[in-house]
Write an enzyme that holds these catalytic residues in place. Sequence first.
Site, PDB file in Angstrom:
ATOM      1  N   LYS A  13      17.318 -64.331 -11.019  1.00  0.00           N
ATOM      2  CA  LYS A  13      16.432 -64.700 -10.425  1.00  0.00           C
ATOM      3  C   LYS A  13      17.122 -65.746  -9.851  1.00  0.00           C
ATOM      4  O   LYS A  13      16.653 -65.453  -8.732  1.00  0.00           O
ATOM      5  CB  LYS A  13      14.754 -65.216 -11.403  1.00  0.00           C
ATOM      6  CG  LYS A  13      14.332 -64.018 -12.035  1.00  0.00           C
ATOM      7  CD  LYS A  13      13.139 -64.692 -12.767  1.00  0.00           C
ATOM      8  CE  LYS A  13      13.880 -66.049 -13.890  1.00  0.00           C
ATOM      9  NZ  LYS A  13      14.656 -65.175 -14.825  1.00  0.00           N
ATOM     10  N   ARG A  86       4.316 -66.915 -15.194  1.00  0.00           N
ATOM     11  CA  ARG A  86       5.262 -66.241 -16.262  1.00  0.00           C
ATOM     12  C   ARG A  86       4.218 -66.355 -17.686  1.00  0.00           C
ATOM     13  O   ARG A  86       4.337 -65.919 -18.493  1.00  0.00           O
ATOM     14  CB  ARG A  86       6.032 -67.645 -16.668  1.00  0.00           C
ATOM     15  CG  ARG A  86       7.449 -67.774 -16.674  1.00  0.00           C
ATOM     16  CD  ARG A  86       8.153 -68.723 -16.914  1.00  0.00           C
ATOM     17  NE  ARG A  86       9.504 -68.492 -17.763  1.00  0.00           N
ATOM     18  CZ  ARG A  86      10.791 -68.543 -17.123  1.00  0.00           C
ATOM     19  NH1 ARG A  86      10.564 -69.353 -15.939  1.00  0.00           N
ATOM     20  NH2 ARG A  86      11.321 -68.285 -17.838  1.00  0.00           N
ATOM     21  N   ARG A 125      26.899 -67.716 -18.154  1.00  0.00           N
ATOM     22  CA  ARG A 125      26.793 -68.785 -17.009  1.00  0.00           C
ATOM     23  C   ARG A 125      26.490 -70.690 -17.073  1.00  0.00           C
ATOM     24  O   ARG A 125      26.897 -70.598 -18.798  1.00  0.00           O
ATOM     25  CB  ARG A 125      25.400 -68.777 -17.652  1.00  0.00           C
ATOM     26  CG  ARG A 125      24.686 -69.327 -16.425  1.00  0.00           C
ATOM     27  CD  ARG A 125      23.424 -69.702 -16.192  1.00  0.00           C
ATOM     28  NE  ARG A 125      22.114 -69.283 -17.187  1.00  0.00           N
ATOM     29  CZ  ARG A 125      21.168 -68.978 -17.344  1.00  0.00           C
ATOM     30  NH1 ARG A 125      20.209 -68.777 -15.914  1.00  0.00           N
ATOM     31  NH2 ARG A 125      20.063 -69.047 -17.788  1.00  0.00           N
ATOM     32  N   ARG A 158      24.057 -74.640 -19.610  1.00  0.00           N
ATOM     33  CA  ARG A 158      22.755 -74.935 -20.558  1.00  0.00           C
ATOM     34  C   ARG A 158      21.854 -74.894 -22.171  1.00  0.00           C
ATOM     35  O   ARG A 158      22.507 -74.117 -22.266  1.00  0.00           O
ATOM     36  CB  ARG A 158      21.333 -73.818 -19.977  1.00  0.00           C
ATOM     37  CG  ARG A 158      21.070 -74.259 -18.428  1.00  0.00           C
ATOM     38  CD  ARG A 158      20.170 -73.717 -17.216  1.00  0.00           C
ATOM     39  NE  ARG A 158      19.236 -73.199 -18.260  1.00  0.00           N
ATOM     40  CZ  ARG A 158      18.268 -72.052 -17.943  1.00  0.00           C
ATOM     41  NH1 ARG A 158      18.757 -71.130 -16.173  1.00  0.00           N
ATOM     42  NH2 ARG A 158      17.605 -71.370 -18.326  1.00  0.00           N
ATOM     43  N   ARG A 169      13.275 -67.399 -25.908  1.00  0.00           N
ATOM     44  CA  ARG A 169      13.018 -66.822 -25.093  1.00  0.00           C
ATOM     45  C   ARG A 169      12.531 -65.692 -24.343  1.00  0.00           C
ATOM     46  O   ARG A 169      11.613 -65.390 -24.559  1.00  0.00           O
ATOM     47  CB  ARG A 169      14.003 -67.684 -24.009  1.00  0.00           C
ATOM     48  CG  ARG A 169      14.335 -69.289 -23.824  1.00  0.00           C
ATOM     49  CD  ARG A 169      15.875 -69.384 -23.034  1.00  0.00           C
ATOM     50  NE  ARG A 169      15.959 -69.570 -21.659  1.00  0.00           N
ATOM     51  CZ  ARG A 169      17.020 -68.818 -21.162  1.00  0.00           C
ATOM     52  NH1 ARG A 169      18.436 -69.572 -21.962  1.00  0.00           N
ATOM     53  NH2 ARG A 169      17.418 -68.643 -20.050  1.00  0.00           N
TER      54      ARG A 169
END
Length: 212
Positions: A13, A86, A125, A158, A169
């Site tokens: 996203k 969400r 990431r 992160r 998550r």
Amino acid sequence: MNIMLLGAPGCGKGTLAEKLINKKGFTQLSTGDLMRKEISKKSVLGIQCIKYINAGKLVPDEVTNGIVKEFLKEKHNGLIFDGYPRTLNQAKALEEILKELGSSISKIIYIDVAKEVLLSRISGRLICPTCKISYHTINRKPKIKWICDKDQTELIRRVDDEPNKVEVRLKAYAKQTAPLIKYFSTNSGFLKIVDSGTLTPEETYKKVMETF
Ligand code: AP5
């Protein structure tokens, strides 16, 4: 035109939003980025968010809706909603807020990616804590290892990208966010599914543009 991006953690996203901003001049409303900014400022709002984010859980709706309302006090032309809404409660709150502003969502893009691809995107990431650009150790390497191409800040991982947090998550996504796909398919005529699993970020962007 306001666009909503729906999809699981790590589906791309933020990467797609970055392209839409750079190529088409959109403004991004990423609740995750806004929350992380508050956390780094150690603000009261940040303190309210940190325990949820670090545990991989969703921040309560009233806090999140408040952040969005505050952001939308300023007028923006062409927004990208990235990571919001969400939950069903957030979806309804957004519809109300936009109605009050005489605005609406014009396109909803659901980025569909298989779980193993999500996991490989998240595990590689790296993000720039300054400009928020996200890199990847294989798919999108910075020119200099661990250094942001744009502002030369040292890249970080992160906290919520640790494998055990990612599992939490993904469960939160399946339970609380995935039902929005059905909700918007039924309640709006403009949800488009983009299968991005085998596509590069540029190919994903082009495919999204084809749906417009
Ligand atoms: P948030 O920051 O919104 O994170 P997320 O939704 O979990 O999504 P991610 O940022 O992990 O992934 P992304 O889809 O943006 O993927 P990216 O482009 O980086 O939320 C974090 C937390 O904040 C939540 O868990 C919650 O606690 C809280 N929160 C936020 N919003 C909330 C809300 N509305 N309500 C309640 N709580 C909220 O890409 C991932 C990686 O893959 C990158 O390395 C990238 O380079 C790479 N990549 C991307 N696309 C491709 C591609 N096509 N091919 C190859 N690699 C790719």
